[in-house]
Write a protein that holds these residues in place. Structure first.
Motif, PDB file in Angstrom:
ATOM      1  N   GLY A  47       0.896  -1.355  -0.024  1.00  0.00           N
ATOM      2  CA  GLY A  47      -0.048   0.065   0.156  1.00  0.00           C
ATOM      3  C   GLY A  47       0.892   1.279  -0.149  1.00  0.00           C
ATOM      4  N   GLU A  48       2.093   1.324  -0.658  1.00  0.00           N
ATOM      5  CA  GLU A  48       2.974   2.490  -0.606  1.00  0.00           C
ATOM      6  C   GLU A  48       2.484   3.536  -1.236  1.00  0.00           C
ATOM      7  N   TYR A  49       1.555   3.495  -2.255  1.00  0.00           N
ATOM      8  CA  TYR A  49       1.164   4.857  -2.903  1.00  0.00           C
ATOM      9  C   TYR A  49       0.121   5.206  -2.186  1.00  0.00           C
ATOM     10  N   ILE A  50      -0.510   4.796  -1.281  1.00  0.00           N
ATOM     11  CA  ILE A  50      -1.715   5.227  -0.628  1.00  0.00           C
ATOM     12  C   ILE A  50      -0.996   5.608   0.831  1.00  0.00           C
ATOM     13  N   LEU A  51      -0.428   4.761   1.573  1.00  0.00           N
ATOM     14  CA  LEU A  51      -0.191   4.712   2.948  1.00  0.00           C
ATOM     15  C   LEU A  51       1.011   5.738   3.068  1.00  0.00           C
ATOM     16  N   ALA A  52       1.942   6.057   1.818  1.00  0.00           N
ATOM     17  CA  ALA A  52       3.096   6.677   2.395  1.00  0.00           C
ATOM     18  C   ALA A  52       2.702   8.233   2.255  1.00  0.00           C
ATOM     19  N   PRO A  53       1.723   8.905   1.164  1.00  0.00           N
ATOM     20  CA  PRO A  53       1.228  10.033   1.532  1.00  0.00           C
ATOM     21  C   PRO A  53       0.488  10.561   2.696  1.00  0.00           C
ATOM     22  N   ALA A 165       2.658  10.502 -13.951  1.00  0.00           N
ATOM     23  CA  ALA A 165       2.012  11.758 -13.873  1.00  0.00           C
ATOM     24  C   ALA A 165       0.736  11.709 -12.985  1.00  0.00           C
ATOM     25  N   PRO A 166      -0.347  10.784 -13.497  1.00  0.00           N
ATOM     26  CA  PRO A 166      -1.339  10.922 -12.698  1.00  0.00           C
ATOM     27  C   PRO A 166      -1.352   9.890 -11.275  1.00  0.00           C
ATOM     28  N   ALA A 167      -0.480   9.286 -11.196  1.00  0.00           N
ATOM     29  CA  ALA A 167       0.074   8.631 -10.009  1.00  0.00           C
ATOM     30  C   ALA A 167       0.561   9.773  -8.871  1.00  0.00           C
ATOM     31  N   VAL A 168       1.175  10.463  -9.259  1.00  0.00           N
ATOM     32  CA  VAL A 168       2.122  11.458  -8.542  1.00  0.00           C
ATOM     33  C   VAL A 168       0.949  12.642  -8.190  1.00  0.00           C
ATOM     34  N   ILE A 169       0.134  13.001  -9.136  1.00  0.00           N
ATOM     35  CA  ILE A 169      -0.743  13.903  -8.830  1.00  0.00           C
ATOM     36  C   ILE A 169      -1.861  13.366  -7.788  1.00  0.00           C
ATOM     37  N   ALA A 170      -1.957  12.060  -7.688  1.00  0.00           N
ATOM     38  CA  ALA A 170      -3.154  11.347  -7.078  1.00  0.00           C
ATOM     39  C   ALA A 170      -2.496  11.421  -5.610  1.00  0.00           C
ATOM     40  N   GLN A 171      -1.291  11.082  -5.354  1.00  0.00           N
ATOM     41  CA  GLN A 171      -0.324  10.904  -4.196  1.00  0.00           C
ATOM     42  C   GLN A 171      -0.446  12.568  -3.371  1.00  0.00           C
ATOM     43  N   ILE A 172      -0.157  13.463  -4.235  1.00  0.00           N
ATOM     44  CA  ILE A 172      -0.354  14.817  -3.803  1.00  0.00           C
ATOM     45  C   ILE A 172      -1.651  15.386  -3.417  1.00  0.00           C
ATOM     46  N   LEU A 173      -2.634  14.783  -4.098  1.00  0.00           N
ATOM     47  CA  LEU A 173      -4.048  14.905  -3.261  1.00  0.00           C
ATOM     48  C   LEU A 173      -4.402  14.270  -2.091  1.00  0.00           C
ATOM     49  N   ILE A 174      -4.038  12.958  -2.073  1.00  0.00           N
ATOM     50  CA  ILE A 174      -4.121  12.163  -0.966  1.00  0.00           C
ATOM     51  C   ILE A 174      -3.300  12.854   0.275  1.00  0.00           C
ATOM     52  N   TRP A 327      12.885   2.106   6.530  1.00  0.00           N
ATOM     53  CA  TRP A 327      11.900   2.999   5.805  1.00  0.00           C
ATOM     54  C   TRP A 327      12.135   3.149   4.317  1.00  0.00           C
ATOM     55  N   ILE A 328      13.352   3.577   4.257  1.00  0.00           N
ATOM     56  CA  ILE A 328      14.102   3.696   2.689  1.00  0.00           C
ATOM     57  C   ILE A 328      13.724   2.680   1.913  1.00  0.00           C
ATOM     58  N   TRP A 329      14.373   1.616   2.396  1.00  0.00           N
ATOM     59  CA  TRP A 329      14.138   0.295   1.635  1.00  0.00           C
ATOM     60  C   TRP A 329      12.504  -0.023   1.293  1.00  0.00           C
ATOM     61  N   LEU A 330      11.677   0.464   2.428  1.00  0.00           N
ATOM     62  CA  LEU A 330      10.293   0.240   2.227  1.00  0.00           C
ATOM     63  C   LEU A 330       9.608   1.211   1.098  1.00  0.00           C
ATOM     64  N   TRP A 331       9.806   2.697   1.265  1.00  0.00           N
ATOM     65  CA  TRP A 331       9.180   3.613   0.790  1.00  0.00           C
ATOM     66  C   TRP A 331      10.129   4.968  -0.064  1.00  0.00           C
ATOM     67  N   GLY A 332      11.346   4.307  -0.292  1.00  0.00           N
ATOM     68  CA  GLY A 332      12.160   5.118  -0.929  1.00  0.00           C
ATOM     69  C   GLY A 332      12.465   6.656  -0.107  1.00  0.00           C
ATOM     70  N   PRO A 333      12.876   7.669  -0.637  1.00  0.00           N
ATOM     71  CA  PRO A 333      13.402   8.810  -0.041  1.00  0.00           C
ATOM     72  C   PRO A 333      12.275   9.217   0.867  1.00  0.00           C
ATOM     73  N   LEU A 334      10.734   9.259   0.601  1.00  0.00           N
ATOM     74  CA  LEU A 334       9.682   9.674   1.569  1.00  0.00           C
ATOM     75  C   LEU A 334       9.776   8.759   2.751  1.00  0.00           C
ATOM     76  N   GLY A 335      10.263   7.483   2.841  1.00  0.00           N
ATOM     77  CA  GLY A 335      10.418   6.924   4.000  1.00  0.00           C
ATOM     78  C   GLY A 335      11.460   7.285   4.791  1.00  0.00           C
TER      79      GLY A 335
END
Length: 364
Positions: A47-53, A165-174, A327-335
């Protein structure tokens, strides 16, 4: 009157458990815990794309929560105070982007020249590299390995960008939705969770966990933000004094990189080393920006941060490093940005469950 005697039920004494049975019972408990941890890690990764933002929104909400609390004390409703917090964050992000846009465009345009300068500065290392290439060729002749050819499809850039691009925009909105609703409903959420616990002792402990989480995370992020801004300013001034171009840009990057302990400063050392190689004529002079940065960073890490934050919030470096790696292994720089707040949340929870536990450097 005849005495009535009541017969007591016979006491059944079970044989004591053997060592094998005790071991199997403990092994079963450990297995359940391990399976639960693996399932949690799998769920976080999936659930990275939803849980990370969402997690980033909660972290920023904990950081800016005191601003909303102050506004609510002056009569602002929670919805309006949450809107003010979101607008403050957007204003700060836009201000930072505008300040960094021009220097970044300048250095992006200079990338070809920087690369040629780097090649010229590293020319003195050509002989050792040629020796290594000779050894590699000899090993290749012995093993009969002709190398591996790699082909790159240059037509995938636009398609990847259109898909991303749509995935990034969706993450920003979330992220912004999570930030707003967390700040606006933080009191109702706490009351709703506390109402689920009927025992007074357990409800009191959960309330203390909420208090410690808000206090630790908010205090840490606000203090670290102030420290990083001061360090970035000092780095910018130091680089300006030794003649490094776009010194404010590197100071701002140093402030942002310092939010990720260990890894952020290491990245800054590499960046400043490359800038030094491109700007100075000799290899020794290229180490001057790195020396300035390391001197300022050492003073911040060894003296300023322990003084401002305090020993009670100074976590064990090994625990911090493991959290960052995970967390970096899990979610990258955001982690990497979420790692320390998540560690503080875990510390607040465990400290209330296991009193006397200390994850810091000091034993007291």
């Amino acid at each position: 009157m005849a005495n009535r005697t009541t017969k007591k039920a016979p006491i059944v004494r079970l044989p004591p458990k053997s060592n094998v049975e005790i071991f199997l019972a403990q092994a079963a408990q450990v297995s359940v815990i391990v399976i639960g941890i693996i399932a949690l890690v799998f769920a976080l990764a999936t659930g990275e794309y939803i849980l990370a933002p969402i997690s980033l929104g909660i972290v920023i909400g904990l950081m800016l929560g005191p601003i909303a609390t102050r506004l609510e004390r002056h009569g602002f409703p929670p919805g309006l105070s949450a809107t003010a917090v979101v607008l403050i964050f957007i204003f700060a992000a836009c201000l930072l982007a505008l300040a960094l846009a021009a220097p970044l465009n300048f250095w992006i345009g200079r990338l070809p020249q920087i690369w040629s300068d780097l090649q010229a500065q590293l020319a003195q290392l050509r002989q050792p590299l040629q020796a290594l290439n000779g050894i590699r060729e000899q090993l290749r002749n012995l093993t009969g390995d002709d190398g591996v050819s790699v082909s790159v499809d240059e037509g995938m850039g636009f398609e990847s960008l259109a898909t991303l691009a749509p995935a990034v925009i969706a993450q920003i909105l979330i992220f912004f939705a999570s930030l707003y609703f967390f700040v606006a409903t933080r009191h109702q959420t706490r009351a709703a969770i506390l109402s689920l616990f009927f025992k007074r002792r357990l409800r009191w402990r959960v309330a203390h966990i909420f208090r410690d989480v808000e206090s630790l995370v908010s205090r840490y992020l606000i203090s670290i933000s102030a420290i990083n801004i001061a360090e970035g300013t000092a780095v910018g001034i130091g680089l300006f004094l030794i003649g490094v171009p776009s010194a404010p840009l590197w100071g701002a990057l140093a402030a942002l990189a310092n939010f990720v302990p260990f890894i952020g400063p290491a990245v800054m050392v590499l960046i400043l080393f490359a800038i030094g190689l491109a700007e100075f004529d000799i290899l020794g002079g290229s180490l001057l920006p790195v020396a300035v940065y390391l001197a300022i960073n050492t003073v911040e890490a060894q003296f300023v941060t322990p003084t401002v934050i305090g020993r009670t919030m100074t976590l064990n470096p090994l625990v911090v490093l493991l959290a960052l790696v995970f967390w970096i292994w899990l979610w990258g720089p955001l982690g990497g940005f979420i790692a320390i707040p998540a560690l503080l949340v875990a510390y607040a929870v465990v400290r209330n469950i296991v009193p006397g536990l200390n994850w810091g450097d000091d034993a007291g």
